[in-house]
Scaffold this active site. Sequence first.
Site, PDB file in Angstrom:
ATOM      1  N   LYS A   1       0.818  -1.210   0.000  1.00  0.00           N
ATOM      2  CA  LYS A   1       0.000   0.000   0.000  1.00  0.00           C
ATOM      3  C   LYS A   1       0.861   1.273   0.000  1.00  0.00           C
ATOM      4  O   LYS A   1       0.412   2.337  -0.406  1.00  0.00           O
ATOM      5  CB  LYS A   1      -0.989  -0.029   1.155  1.00  0.00           C
ATOM      6  CG  LYS A   1      -2.028  -1.125   0.909  1.00  0.00           C
ATOM      7  CD  LYS A   1      -3.177  -1.123   1.869  1.00  0.00           C
ATOM      8  CE  LYS A   1      -4.227  -2.143   1.448  1.00  0.00           C
ATOM      9  NZ  LYS A   1      -3.740  -3.538   1.488  1.00  0.00           N
TER      10      LYS A   1
HETATM   11  C1  LIG Z   1      -4.299  -4.667   0.754  1.00  0.00           C
HETATM   12  C2  LIG Z   1      -3.458  -5.877   0.605  1.00  0.00           C
HETATM   13  C3  LIG Z   1      -3.753  -6.890  -0.339  1.00  0.00           C
HETATM   14  C4  LIG Z   1      -4.982  -6.838  -1.227  1.00  0.00           C
HETATM   15  O1  LIG Z   1      -4.885  -5.870  -2.233  1.00  0.00           O
HETATM   16  P1  LIG Z   1      -6.193  -5.368  -3.002  1.00  0.00           P
HETATM   17  O2  LIG Z   1      -5.749  -4.266  -3.868  1.00  0.00           O
HETATM   18  O3  LIG Z   1      -7.141  -4.914  -1.909  1.00  0.00           O
HETATM   19  O4  LIG Z   1      -6.737  -6.535  -3.744  1.00  0.00           O
HETATM   20  C5  LIG Z   1      -2.893  -7.968  -0.455  1.00  0.00           C
HETATM   21  N1  LIG Z   1      -1.803  -8.068   0.350  1.00  0.00           N
HETATM   22  C6  LIG Z   1      -1.493  -7.134   1.259  1.00  0.00           C
HETATM   23  C7  LIG Z   1      -0.294  -7.324   2.121  1.00  0.00           C
HETATM   24  C8  LIG Z   1      -2.295  -5.995   1.425  1.00  0.00           C
HETATM   25  O5  LIG Z   1      -1.970  -5.084   2.359  1.00  0.00           O
END
Ligand SMILES: *Cc1c(COP(=O)(O)O)cnc(C)c1O
Length: 495
Positions: A112
């Site tokens: 993120k």
């Molecule tokens: C948010 C997240 C995901 C999922 O990603 P999306 O874009 O919501 O599908 C997968 N792995 C981690 C570590 C995350 O923080």
Amino acid sequence: MSLMYVSTRNANEKVTASQAILKGLADKGGLFVPTEIPKLDVSFDKLKNMSYQETAYEVMKLLLTDFTEEELKNCINRAYDDKFDTEEIAPLTKADGAYFLELFHGATIAFKDMALSILPHLMITSARKNNVKNDIVILTATSGDTGKAALAGFADVEGTKIIVFYPKGGVSPIQEKQMVTQKGDNTHVIGINGNFDEAQTGVKKMFTNEALAKELSSKGYQFSSANSINIGRLVPQIVYYVYSYAKLLENEEIKDGESINIVVPTGNFGNILAAFYAKNMGLPVKKLICASNENKVLFDFFESGVYDKNREFKLTSSPSMDILISSNLERLIYRIAGEDAEKNSALMQSLISEGKYEITDEMKSKLGDFYGNWCSEEETAETIKSIYEDTGYIIDTHTAVAAGVYRKYRKETGDDTKTVIASTASPFKFTRSVMTAIDPSYDSKGDFELVDELSRIGNVEVPNAIEEIRTAPVRHNTVVDTADMEKAVKAFLEI
Ligand SMILES: *Cc1c(COP(=O)(O)O)cnc(C)c1O
């Protein structure tokens, strides 16, 4: 020429990129999508010699057309700097017959950061372009990861404040420590006596409270959201797929024009949608492989054409994928519905009223780019263990879901196309689950003992983000009842 963004639920709601970033969500709950997906206008022969920052400019300039070159480059250079612990920003590691695209080298060691380190800069630039004089107040409810990444992104960004609510007792000890030690005078972290849904509901209430909005505005503030449905988060995520292809080319792992597969551990469908957009921009991609944990609502959708959230919610070792409503899927539904806002709205209405919807055969026939599968908790742990034992490489639980699904895909199809796996978190973020997958007897050790042991057996340095919280002082210790969330916001803003 200016690219516009249109609501998935109303063909008449069209805005510029900067307006879409400021607004976040369209009216009536719609999401903004680009009216067309532009093609990359630079060759991979050129891209392969570019830095991450240069690649980011080549991709983002096509989608954020109302930003000037100077504005965009300024945002990119402020975001992708030494907050990342590797020069490549998103390095590739070859293991288990695939290339792991490590998206966890930013401030909070999860993917993120890739979007949340640039979103604050895109947002204040958007505010300036649209003559917004107010300071932007980011209001977020978090179940763990998003809150910290948003705090780190917005900390000390002039013209912004950020307030994060988390369920006291509902996040992991490391996640809580990461948040309550957050620096920056413009940051505020508040625990609530309630669960994540209650935090989320309280935040939504404040967003739609017109009297509160007026009061804020009279004091020089307005709310905005750093939620993953903001196109200011989606667009920066397209960059690393293009970058990874260019690096494979540079390293002579693939030939120019050769197709690759991309595997994405999926929750809210944002990251894999970015890969889909990259494909539509001209990236040679064969299959987009959507990996789910035991909350396998997406796998069932790709199998049957029915999206059905009416099921037991499971808590897994990959909590950032514990989601039953994948908000960003709406953007794909809109597209396979022929960009028909009415058709899409009807399906989303059905999701609200009945918790499910079914797409037509014609829509289903447009999903050929995707393959879905899932991993159980046992399969996820087994994948971590066997990749470690075979190669010495240690992956986190979310990435392991993707790697496990990729093994299933290979077995089922025999397809040996070169494959990139999106590696979405550092194993240090989910140390206990990772280490007990390797050896269950580790469970008797303390959190930081496990951190040191992971560093030793994996032969990787403990990331800064973890080192910092060992000793960092707690800066935030407010806890409120859900009924007092608004009061807490006003107290922090001194209004
Ligand atoms: C948010 C997240 C995901 C999922 O990603 P999306 O874009 O919501 O599908 C997968 N792995 C981690 C570590 C995350 O923080």
